[in-house]
Scaffold this active site. Structure first.
Site, mmCIF file in Angstrom:
data_model
loop_
_atom_site.group_PDB
_atom_site.id
_atom_site.type_symbol
_atom_site.label_atom_id
_atom_site.label_comp_id
_atom_site.label_asym_id
_atom_site.label_seq_id
_atom_site.Cartn_x
_atom_site.Cartn_y
_atom_site.Cartn_z
ATOM 1 N N PHE A 121 6.384 -95.990 -3.164
ATOM 2 C CA PHE A 121 5.082 -95.434 -2.787
ATOM 3 C C PHE A 121 4.810 -95.787 -1.336
ATOM 4 O O PHE A 121 4.951 -96.937 -0.930
ATOM 5 C CB PHE A 121 3.982 -95.994 -3.696
ATOM 6 C CG PHE A 121 4.157 -95.581 -5.126
ATOM 7 C CD1 PHE A 121 3.676 -94.361 -5.577
ATOM 8 C CD2 PHE A 121 4.834 -96.394 -6.020
ATOM 9 C CE1 PHE A 121 3.865 -93.962 -6.896
ATOM 10 C CE2 PHE A 121 5.023 -96.012 -7.341
ATOM 11 C CZ PHE A 121 4.534 -94.789 -7.781
ATOM 12 N N CYS A 122 4.443 -94.762 -0.566
ATOM 13 C CA CYS A 122 4.178 -94.987 0.856
ATOM 14 C C CYS A 122 2.938 -94.205 1.253
ATOM 15 O O CYS A 122 2.213 -93.710 0.399
ATOM 16 C CB CYS A 122 5.384 -94.612 1.691
ATOM 17 S SG CYS A 122 5.800 -92.865 1.605
ATOM 18 N N ALA A 123 2.712 -94.058 2.537
ATOM 19 C CA ALA A 123 1.505 -93.393 3.015
ATOM 20 C C ALA A 123 1.429 -91.944 2.536
ATOM 21 O O ALA A 123 0.434 -91.527 1.972
ATOM 22 C CB ALA A 123 1.426 -93.481 4.528
#
Length: 102
Positions: free
Chosen positions: A6-8
């Site tokens: 999970f990232c931006a």
């Protein structure tokens, strides 16, 4: 092993996902690896073995633990050096180590 990153926005980790898939194949591991925006974590955590956060959303670790802990999913932030160097093998090892310690 189901691993979710999970990232931006879910975009910056796509190259790392590819490198991790190559590393898993090289090691003979059966891994389902995908990346999503952090905002999708609650929706995408079902059936996941390990959740990893990109360093750019590392400040969300406490919130991620609130989402993951009740489901028994270990979660941690990908070490910046491995993320920046796109070191799929090291991140894969990191994920397996997290899963083993849960």
């Amino acid at each position: 092993m189901v691993i979710r990153l999970f990232c931006a926005a879910g975009m910056s980790t796509s190259l790392l996902v590819k490198k991790m898939e190559e590393a898993a194949k090289e090691k003979g591991k059966d891994a389902d690896i995908a990346a999503y925006p952090f905002t999708d974590m609650e929706r995408m955590i079902e059936g996941v073995d390990v959740a990893l956060l990109g360093p750019q959303v590392g400040y969300q670790l406490a919130r991620a633990k609130e989402i993951c802990d009740p489901k028994g999913v270990p979660v941690d932030v990908i070490p910046m050096q491995n993320y920046g160097m796109c070191n799929g093998m090291n991140v894969l090892k990191f994920a397996y180590k997290l899963a083993k310690n849960k």
